[in-house]
Design a protein around this motif. Sequence first.
Motif, PDB file in Angstrom:
ATOM      1  N   PHE A 295      26.468  31.837  14.070  1.00 12.15           N
ATOM      2  CA  PHE A 295      25.999  33.190  13.800  1.00 12.15           C
ATOM      3  C   PHE A 295      24.663  33.487  14.482  1.00 12.15           C
ATOM      4  O   PHE A 295      24.321  34.648  14.683  1.00 12.15           O
ATOM      5  N   SER A 296      23.912  32.465  14.825  1.00  5.77           N
ATOM      6  CA  SER A 296      22.595  32.672  15.446  1.00  5.77           C
ATOM      7  C   SER A 296      22.637  32.575  16.963  1.00  5.77           C
ATOM      8  O   SER A 296      21.600  32.623  17.618  1.00  5.77           O
TER       9      SER A 296
ATOM     10  N   SER B 120      15.814  42.981  12.568  1.00  7.86           N
ATOM     11  CA  SER B 120      16.641  43.036  11.365  1.00  7.86           C
ATOM     12  C   SER B 120      16.915  41.602  10.920  1.00  7.86           C
ATOM     13  O   SER B 120      16.646  40.653  11.653  1.00  7.86           O
TER      14      SER B 120
ATOM     15  N   LEU C  95      19.853  38.974   9.137  1.00 10.26           N
ATOM     16  CA  LEU C  95      21.202  38.681   8.679  1.00 10.26           C
ATOM     17  C   LEU C  95      21.091  37.489   7.743  1.00 10.26           C
ATOM     18  O   LEU C  95      20.789  36.375   8.178  1.00 10.26           O
TER      19      LEU C  95
ATOM     20  N   ARG D 204      17.488  40.233  16.030  1.00 13.06           N
ATOM     21  CA  ARG D 204      17.962  39.866  14.697  1.00 13.06           C
ATOM     22  C   ARG D 204      17.503  38.455  14.359  1.00 13.06           C
ATOM     23  O   ARG D 204      17.522  37.560  15.195  1.00 13.06           O
TER      24      ARG D 204
ATOM     25  N   LEU E 243      22.807  34.845   5.365  1.00 16.03           N
ATOM     26  CA  LEU E 243      24.121  34.220   5.234  1.00 16.03           C
ATOM     27  C   LEU E 243      24.129  33.199   4.100  1.00 16.03           C
ATOM     28  O   LEU E 243      23.204  32.388   3.993  1.00 16.03           O
TER      29      LEU E 243
ATOM     30  N   ASP F 177      21.222  42.635   6.399  1.00  9.07           N
ATOM     31  CA  ASP F 177      22.665  42.558   6.251  1.00  9.07           C
ATOM     32  C   ASP F 177      22.987  41.252   5.546  1.00  9.07           C
ATOM     33  O   ASP F 177      22.265  40.252   5.705  1.00  9.07           O
ATOM     34  N   GLN F 178      24.063  41.250   4.780  1.00  6.96           N
ATOM     35  CA  GLN F 178      24.465  40.060   4.039  1.00  6.96           C
ATOM     36  C   GLN F 178      25.913  39.712   4.376  1.00  6.96           C
ATOM     37  O   GLN F 178      26.737  40.596   4.528  1.00  6.96           O
ATOM     38  N   ASP F 179      26.177  38.400   4.473  1.00  7.36           N
ATOM     39  CA  ASP F 179      27.544  37.962   4.733  1.00  7.36           C
ATOM     40  C   ASP F 179      27.754  36.601   4.078  1.00  7.36           C
ATOM     41  O   ASP F 179      26.807  35.818   3.933  1.00  7.36           O
TER      42      ASP F 179
ATOM     43  N   ASN G 296      25.367  39.000  17.542  1.00 13.66           N
ATOM     44  CA  ASN G 296      24.125  39.498  16.953  1.00 13.66           C
ATOM     45  C   ASN G 296      23.213  40.009  18.048  1.00 13.66           C
ATOM     46  O   ASN G 296      23.254  39.548  19.171  1.00 13.66           O
TER      47      ASN G 296
ATOM     48  N   VAL H 242      18.449  35.412  11.824  1.00 12.78           N
ATOM     49  CA  VAL H 242      19.485  34.889  10.947  1.00 12.78           C
ATOM     50  C   VAL H 242      18.835  33.891   9.993  1.00 12.78           C
ATOM     51  O   VAL H 242      18.056  33.042  10.419  1.00 12.78           O
TER      52      VAL H 242
END
Length: 150
Positions: free
Chosen positions: A90-91, A34, A36, A6, A38, A75-77, A2, A8
């Motif tokens: 993820f962070s 941005s 993200l 960003r 999750l 963004d999506q996951d 990332n 998260v």
Amino acid sequence: MNSPSRIVVGVDGSPAAKAALVWAVQEAKRTNASVLALSVCQLSQSSGPFADTHRNELAAAVDALGLTADGVRIDQDVPFGQPGPTLVAFSQDAALLVVGDHGYDKAGVLVMSAVTSYCLRHARCPVVAVPLEGAHHDGPLMLRPETPVR
């Protein structure tokens, strides 16, 4: 993984997680970052009904932001794993990790959820725990990695 600009945020469908998503988007607007979002699926099927439920709930939470999200890339996951470790992974290179906290106050001591506690102990970036509105009177709690957590 990332970019440093960003944020998260973990979204699990709970009211506290939805509050965390709103807070993350507002902070992203303020800092030109941005987001993200999750929704961590704990079952090993990357496709199928459980992952689809996570995807649908995440998309609904993002859609519910409406005008709040204007100008913010989200963004999506839906990764597979345990929520705490997955959010921390993820962070790793993020500016912030944001989680909703639906913990409670017991005899004047703030008791946080297991996921929030894990993130506060293990994340390399600052962690913001956004309480469910009305649950805590002091608003979001932000800790940096060097802050000791007992």
